[in-house]
Design an enzyme around this catalytic site. Structure first.
Site, PDB file in Angstrom:
ATOM      1  CB  CYS A  49      20.165  -4.117  47.528  1.00 22.73           C
ATOM      2  SG  CYS A  49      18.450  -3.593  47.723  1.00 22.73           S
ATOM      3  N   GLY A  50      22.273  -7.049  47.831  1.00 22.21           N
ATOM      4  CA  GLY A  50      23.566  -7.572  47.381  1.00 22.21           C
ATOM      5  C   GLY A  50      24.726  -7.116  48.244  1.00 22.21           C
ATOM      6  CB  THR A  51      24.839  -5.947  51.791  1.00 23.69           C
ATOM      7  OG1 THR A  51      23.499  -5.542  51.629  1.00 23.69           O
ATOM      8  CG2 THR A  51      25.651  -4.935  52.548  1.00 23.69           C
ATOM      9  CG  HIS A 101      21.607  -2.267  55.701  1.00 21.18           C
ATOM     10  ND1 HIS A 101      22.018  -2.613  54.437  1.00 21.18           N
ATOM     11  CD2 HIS A 101      21.573  -3.426  56.406  1.00 21.18           C
ATOM     12  CE1 HIS A 101      22.246  -3.915  54.396  1.00 21.18           C
ATOM     13  NE2 HIS A 101      21.992  -4.422  55.569  1.00 21.18           N
ATOM     14  CB  SER A 128      15.700 -10.827  48.950  1.00 20.75           C
ATOM     15  OG  SER A 128      16.870 -11.235  49.577  1.00 20.75           O
ATOM     16  CG  MET A 229      29.827 -16.174  48.034  1.00 25.01           C
ATOM     17  SD  MET A 229      29.401 -14.433  47.862  1.00 25.01           S
ATOM     18  CE  MET A 229      28.710 -14.010  49.457  1.00 25.01           C
ATOM     19  CE  LYS A 250      14.789 -20.524  44.066  1.00 22.06           C
ATOM     20  NZ  LYS A 250      13.483 -20.478  44.652  1.00 22.06           N
ATOM     21  N   GLY A 251      19.539 -15.916  44.771  1.00 25.49           N
ATOM     22  CA  GLY A 251      20.543 -15.129  44.067  1.00 25.49           C
ATOM     23  C   GLY A 251      20.195 -14.940  42.599  1.00 25.49           C
TER      24      GLY A 251
END
Ligand code: A3P
Length: 291
Positions: A49-51, A101, A128, A229, A250-251
């Site tokens: 989730c974007g950690t 998490h 993802s 990144m 992909k982001g």
């Protein structure tokens, strides 16, 4: 009949709580006993989730926007609690920033500690998570698993760290608590600047320094960008085989549409509606839920 033949990732089942087989179980058991300290900042997310992105933003905020040097490891500064266990965390100087998490009921709690929660829509999350599970071969033994195989595990909540909704709902309920900052991946993608300001105001102290200086904010944005990144893939995951999608993949927001069948879309929407009934959660993702 078909579902009986589906491939499943390998997990370690700890009293009904699934963990990647590649994680040392001692770390998990020890992590459960970590005593949260009043100065702790926890970065809490459901996987994918974007950690790592948020982790790096926090690091950049502590370092005037300057990127990590080649010899520095993000995980040494902001470690993953259940991967390394409490003993290693306890050796870190306070104040600490700790990634986890764990769902809310397992996350170490102290009323003075701060909790940053990052949520992402379940559609992009499952795609993802599929690539993640496929790519970390030694963690899951799922290299030849298909998206359809993984989707069945995800929708039943039979994946590591548990059911997506069991993770999201309790944190959403506490989103207005003074020591909780609830963010979404999609809002971070839309405009990172106000999020950096929100984080600084939430954490206070030295974090406030970076928002007093426009140049530093810009450095944080540039150095944590997808483009920056992506250039540095080895840093985010050295364990990823070359024939698998990279860790910073992909982001994007919305690329789930390339994977989902109509039936899968209906099933996940249905589960979302049932599990989030009586909340305003669908307003977080208006493009998906057409609110
Ligand atoms: P995708 O697989 O959809 O591309 P986590 O760190 O929680 O495992 O999340 C990984 C997801 O965050 C991946 O999503 C990854 O590409 C995305 N991500 C990593 N760095 C990012 C960045 N700088 N900007 C946007 N998304 C990023």
């Amino acid at each position: 009949m078909r579902s009986m033949n589906r491939k499943k990732p390998s997990y370690y089942d700890h009293d009904g709580f699934l963990m990647p087989i590649g994680f040392p179980i001692e770390g998990f058991i020890s992590a459960l006993r970590y005593q949260a300290q009043p100065s702790d900042v926890f970065l809490v997310t459901y996987p994918k989730c974007g950690t790592t992105w948020t982790q790096y933003i926090l690091w950049l905020m502590q370092h005037q926007g300057e990127p990590l040097s080649p010899s520095e490891k993000l995980e040494d500064y902001i470690p993953h609690l259940e991967e390394i266990g409490k003993e290693t965390i306890e050796k870190l100087r306070q104040p600490r920033v700790i990634k986890t998490h764990f769902p809310r009921q397992l996350t170490p709690y102290h009323p003075a500690a701060k909790y940053i929660y990052v949520a992402r829509n379940p559609f992009d999350c499952v795609v993802s998570f599929y690539h993640h599970t496929r790519g970390f071969i030694q963690h899951y033994n799922f290299a030849d698993g298909t998206f359809d195989d993984f989707f069945e595990c995800f929708i039943r909540g039979e994946v590591d760290f548990g059911d997506y909704f069991d993770h999201l709902l309790p944190w959403y309920e506490y989103r207005d608590e003074e020591n909780v900052l609830f963010l979404t991946y999609e809002n971070m993608k839309a405009d990172l600047r106000p999020i950096i300001i929100k984080i600084a105001n939430f954490l206070g102290g030295d974090y406030l320094n970076c928002i007093e200086n426009e140049e530093i904010i810009n450095k944080i944005i540039v150095n944590s960008s997808l483009k920056s990144m992506k250039k540095d893939q080895q840093r985010w995951s050295s364990k990823r085989p070359k024939n698998m999608p990279p860790f910073v993949r992909k982001g994007k927001v919305g690329s789930w549409k390339d994977y989902f069948s109509l039936k899968q879309q209906q099933r996940l929407t249905e589960k979302f509606k049932i599990r989030t009934a009586g909340t305003a959660l669908e307003t977080l993702w208006p493009k998906i839920f057409k609110t």
